[in-house]
Enzyme design. Sequence first.
Site, short mmCIF file in Angstrom:
data_model
loop_
_atom_site.label_atom_id
_atom_site.label_comp_id
_atom_site.label_asym_id
_atom_site.label_seq_id
_atom_site.Cartn_x
_atom_site.Cartn_y
_atom_site.Cartn_z
N ASP A 176 1.18 -1.05 -0.26
CA ASP A 176 -0.41 -0.26 -0.21
C ASP A 176 0.67 0.97 -0.12
OD1 ASP A 176 -1.32 -0.02 3.77
OD2 ASP A 176 0.75 -0.49 3.06
N ASP B 65 6.72 4.18 4.00
CA ASP B 65 8.06 2.75 4.01
C ASP B 65 8.04 1.23 3.63
OD1 ASP B 65 5.44 2.14 5.45
OD2 ASP B 65 6.36 0.40 6.88
N ASP B 66 6.80 1.15 2.68
CA ASP B 66 6.85 0.79 1.49
C ASP B 66 7.37 0.75 0.46
OD1 ASP B 66 3.82 1.05 2.94
OD2 ASP B 66 3.14 -0.90 1.96
N ASN C 43 -0.69 -0.44 17.07
CA ASN C 43 -0.65 1.07 16.79
C ASN C 43 -1.36 1.91 16.00
OD1 ASN C 43 -0.24 -0.61 13.81
ND2 ASN C 43 1.62 -0.18 12.91
N GLU D 130 -2.75 -4.22 14.83
CA GLU D 130 -1.74 -2.99 14.38
C GLU D 130 -2.31 -2.89 12.74
OE1 GLU D 130 -0.33 -4.94 10.69
OE2 GLU D 130 0.02 -3.69 10.78
N ASN E 28 -1.91 -2.83 8.88
CA ASN E 28 -2.60 -4.11 8.03
C ASN E 28 -3.13 -5.08 8.37
OD1 ASN E 28 -0.64 -2.81 6.21
ND2 ASN E 28 1.27 -3.97 7.07
N HIS F 247 8.55 -0.61 8.94
CA HIS F 247 8.07 -1.90 9.38
C HIS F 247 8.34 -2.66 7.79
CE1 HIS F 247 5.68 -0.51 12.81
NE2 HIS F 247 6.12 0.86 11.64
N ASP F 248 7.64 -2.59 7.06
CA ASP F 248 7.85 -3.27 5.70
C ASP F 248 9.08 -3.97 5.59
OD1 ASP F 248 5.59 -1.66 4.26
OD2 ASP F 248 5.64 -2.69 5.78
O1 RIB Z 1 1.44 -0.80 10.83
C1 RIB Z 1 2.83 -0.36 10.12
C2 RIB Z 1 2.60 -0.64 8.15
O2 RIB Z 1 1.24 -0.40 8.05
C3 RIB Z 1 3.67 -0.80 7.39
O3 RIB Z 1 3.03 -2.14 6.09
C4 RIB Z 1 3.05 0.42 7.24
O4 RIB Z 1 3.21 0.80 5.60
C5 RIB Z 1 1.11 0.83 7.21
O5 RIB Z 1 0.66 -0.18 5.57
CA CA Z 2 2.96 -0.97 4.34
#
Ligand code: RIB
Ligand code: CA
Length: 319
Positions: free
Chosen positions: A13, A17-18, A165, A171, A173, A246-247
């Site tokens: 998405d 961080d992607d 988060n 979380e 995703n 994260h990713d």
């Molecule tokens: O919780 C972190 C995830 O949520 C990561 O993939 C960040 O890109 C968001 O999509």
């Molecule tokens: Ca992501």
Amino acid sequence: MPARLPKILLDCDTGIDDALTLLYLASLVRTGDAELVGVGTVHGNIDPATGALNTLRVLELAGVEGVPVAVGAGRPMAQDVHYALDWHGQDGLGDTDLPAPAGAPTGEAAAAQIVRLAREHPGELSLLAIGPLTNLAAALLLDGELPGLLREVVIMGGAFDHPGNITTHAEANIWHDPEAADLVLAADWPVTLVPLDVTHPTAVGEQWLTKLAAHDSAAARFAVRILEFYVTAYTPVLKRRGAVVHDALAAMLITNPEVCEYTERPVRVERRGELTRGATVWDARSIPADDDRRASRVATGVDVAAFQDRLLAALLSLD
Ligand code: RIB
Ligand code: CA
């Protein structure tokens, strides 16, 4: 016997961080250490059409050509869509308003692309999911034989002995589509789950960011630029200047599984909890688990220095 060349099919998405993870994957492709066979985009940080254009922007910047990018699900299975614009900006790349990419998405739906590529490469693909799991769930519904056609499924998602988060317990995703996530975790395929328990401790800080900013390349300048927005959002959470990529940790485990430690347990997703919807739940009691769901391999420990060093080296390699 030469080591197997990982063939990666990414579902993302493309948010910040992607995008950094795409740069990491691009470094593996450029050195011949992995093949990126395709990318699908999904709702989450941003809408999937924008995510696809962001993905194309990053692949073009990194000099990676010929990777099909397919737009996927624009909403979750059973709740309203929600974008994480506060964390990734209105454009998904930190409001950097970058020029449009030269390329365009293929026009194939991301779930159909997952099924097609899995059938074209039976048993070979590492399906890397770094966004909500709607496309993976849709692909499972499209083709009941899919679980036996993939080498592995690596997912950034979940939180166990760590707060959520996006809510107190969930979380992002997983929370973005709990029904899809539970379908994916119930399927009979080998899942590696990379939760906040291991991604949050890898938060990069001042020294790492300074080393990145000192490097003079288009990729490094792009990474610094999109990180500005992300660091601003993360600094109050971390209580220091920094951000959590994260990713990239999920991607890294495909080629370097030794960066983490793991435990094997069945994982379920809370779908009915008023306060806990989207939470990942496992039975951590010492008694033998009586859950007949296939166990997931869950990352529980991480070598932070190894992750940060390897990610920085990859970003600096893209000259
Ligand atoms: O919780 C972190 C995830 O949520 C990561 O993939 C960040 O890109 C968001 O999509
Ligand atoms: Ca992501």
